[in-house]
Write an enzyme that holds these catalytic residues in place. Structure first.
Site, PDB file in Angstrom:
ATOM      1  N   HIS A 158       0.828  -1.217   0.000  1.00 39.44           N
ATOM      2  CA  HIS A 158       0.000   0.000   0.000  1.00 39.44           C
ATOM      3  C   HIS A 158       0.863   1.269   0.000  1.00 39.44           C
ATOM      4  CE1 HIS A 158      -3.283  -2.743   1.202  1.00 39.44           C
ATOM      5  NE2 HIS A 158      -2.359  -3.252   2.007  1.00 39.44           N
ATOM      6  N   SER A 279      17.442  20.213 -14.961  1.00 37.92           N
ATOM      7  CA  SER A 279      16.283  21.061 -15.228  1.00 37.92           C
ATOM      8  C   SER A 279      16.801  22.351 -15.853  1.00 37.92           C
ATOM      9  CB  SER A 279      15.555  21.366 -13.914  1.00 37.92           C
ATOM     10  OG  SER A 279      14.830  22.573 -14.036  1.00 37.92           O
TER      11      SER A 279
END
Ligand code: ARG
Length: 485
Positions: A158, A279
């Site tokens: 999970h 970036s």
């Protein structure tokens, strides 16, 4: 320039040039030019052996086809550009070189069984290349699993920290999933095992052809069973796109793990500068673009399966021109899957585990709660009773803002008499990992056994890929085959 597609050979003299151009598949089926040439060379060999074409004519045809194959391999074969498909372009070029004798090649053959042959041979070669790369990556993942087995990190359920595992179990999980995709590539290869040539347009031939001979020359173990089914059968192409999508799925899930683990939130892995992208705005960024692209590109793999399923689902039995549309999905799958395999194979060796960050995620001890309960079970405590006691201990630790690992045996004993110093040793992540020796578990012996199975599996996949004959070997076998006898 010869224009066979629009004249004698296809009876399409009156077809609008614009529609001929629109319906042409040449741009795509150029990809299996080699297969087409070798398929024709094998076919004409068979025609000679069956005395359907004079030996001299067959020799001229076969020599020309094999010469064209050699020229194509050297990147020197120019074909007439305006044909309806690669089959007509080859026949047209043959006519230019040999004259009327070229008209004997298409005896007992239709483009329907011809395209089925070419595509099968093309898929077979692509699937073999992809399988080889898959086997190599499986083998790498298995080796890496062994090399990293002493690093301990949390496994997630999970997407919550669940239990400590050896990093070997994670690499092994990736390898296990990928090797199942490898099995599907083997299945796709098996789907290509029957030679379609000789099925003709839809019902075979009235001439005494020898399908077993062409099959043998072209590296098929058998001939297809039913001519009508054969010309409309693209199950092998469907199996191929499905197998390719399954490889991509395995790589995509692996990529998600790497992408997550490379975030500063996890920090379990560090990306080398050779694989990380920057970036254009944020100077601090080291982005996992390669893995994101693999995950993104896998969408097209899924799309190709859907395209193939949709293409064939409503077709009537036999050949339909719709099948020409198999080309895009089938031809795209090889470069797509092989590119992703290559990107992951180049990138993963440049992804380093950060053992301290992995260990830090386990330091509080909560992920070892099950191991603590199991230590109590080993002392004879019923599991549910142990589960409750450890649950209460966990709550106590949380309430007091303490880690589970820092609880003293004296305090623990208040929760259950079996929670002694010996039981509390289970809170060490390494001890917990080493204790899980059930089959498939993360303990060292259990892991070693899995890795042996994976290694053997990767070798088996590799052998299957290597058993596929290369086009060069096929060309040599055809050249050597007697034309009479
Ligand atoms: N260009 C066709 C294809 O790629 C070849 C088969 C065409 N057969 C025919 N009868 N028109 O599928």
């Amino acid at each position: 320039m010869s224009t066979i597609a629009r004249t004698g050979a296809t009876g399409g003299a009156g077809m609008l040039p614009e529609l001929v151009a629109w319906s042409s598949s040449f741009e795509h089926d150029r990809a299996f030019l080699h297969e087409d040439l070798l398929g024709s060379a094998a076919h004409v060999t068979m025609l000679a052996r069956q005395r359907l074409v004079e030996v001299q004519d067959a020799k001229a045809l076969r020599d020309a086809l094999l010469a064209m194959h050699a020229e194509a391999t050297a990147g020197e074969l120019a074909l007439p550009p305006h044909e309806e498909d690669v089959h007509m372009a080859v026949e047209s070029e043959l006519g230019r070189r040999l004259g009327a004798v070229a008209g004997r090649l298409h005896t007992a053959r239709s483009r329907n069984d011809q395209v089925a042959l070419d595509l099968r041979m093309y898929v077979r070669a692509q699937a073999a290349t992809t399988l080889r790369q898959t086997a190599d990556l499986c083998a790498y993942l298995g080796e890496r699993a062994r090399a990293e087995r002493d690093v301990v990190l949390p496994a997630y359920t999970h997407r919550q920290r669940a239990q400590p595992i050896s990093a070997g179990l994670l690499f092994g999980a990736w390898a296990t999933q990928l090797s199942r995709a490898g099995d599907l590539l083997v299945h796709a290869l098996d789907s290509c095992e029957r030679s379609p040539i000789g099925a003709g347009a839809c019902s075979g031939s009235s001439l005494p052809i020898d399908r077993a001979l062409t099959a043998r020359l072209l590296g098929f173990s058998r001939v297809s069973l039913n001519a009508l089914d054969t010309v409309g059968d693209r199950d092998f192409a469907l199996d191929w796109t499905w197998a390719g999508a399954r490889v991509l799925l395995a790589l995509s899930r692996l990529s998600t793990d790497v992408i997550d683990f490379a975030t500063s939130e996890f920090g379990f892995v560090a990306l080398d500068g050779e694989i990380a992208a920057g970036s254009s705005m944020m100077p601090q960024k080291k982005n996992p673009d390669m893995f994101e692209l693999v995950r993104g590109e896998s969408a097209r793999g899924v799309g190709n399966v859907v395209a193939m399923l949709t293409l064939v689902k409503g077709l009537p039995t036999g050949y339909n021109r719709d099948l020409q549309e198999d080309r895009r999905a089938t031809l795209e799958t090889g470069p797509l899957v092989q590119g992703a395999l290559r990107a992951v194979s180049l990138s993963l060796p440049r992804v380093a585990l950060v053992p301290e960050r992995c260990a830090a995620a386990l330091a509080e001890g909560f992920t070892q709660a099950t191991d603590l309960a199991e230590a109590m079970v080993r002392k004879g405590v019923p599991f549910r009773e142990a589960y409750k006691a450890v649950g209460a201990l966990v709550r106590h630790a949380v309430d007091h803002k303490r880690s589970l690992a820092s609880i003293s045996p004296k305090v623990a004993a208040d929760f259950h008499p079996a929670l002694d110093a010996e039981a509390l040793e289970a809170l060490s992540p390494t001890t917990a990992v080493h204790a899980k020796e059930s089959e498939g578990g993360t303990g060292p012996r259990a892991l070693e056994a899995q890795l042996a199975v994976l290694r053997e599996h990767a070798e088996r996949l590799r052998k299957r890929a290597d058993a596929v004959p290369t086009l060069e070997a096929i060309a040599r076998a055809i050249a050597k085959e007697p034309l009479e006898g």
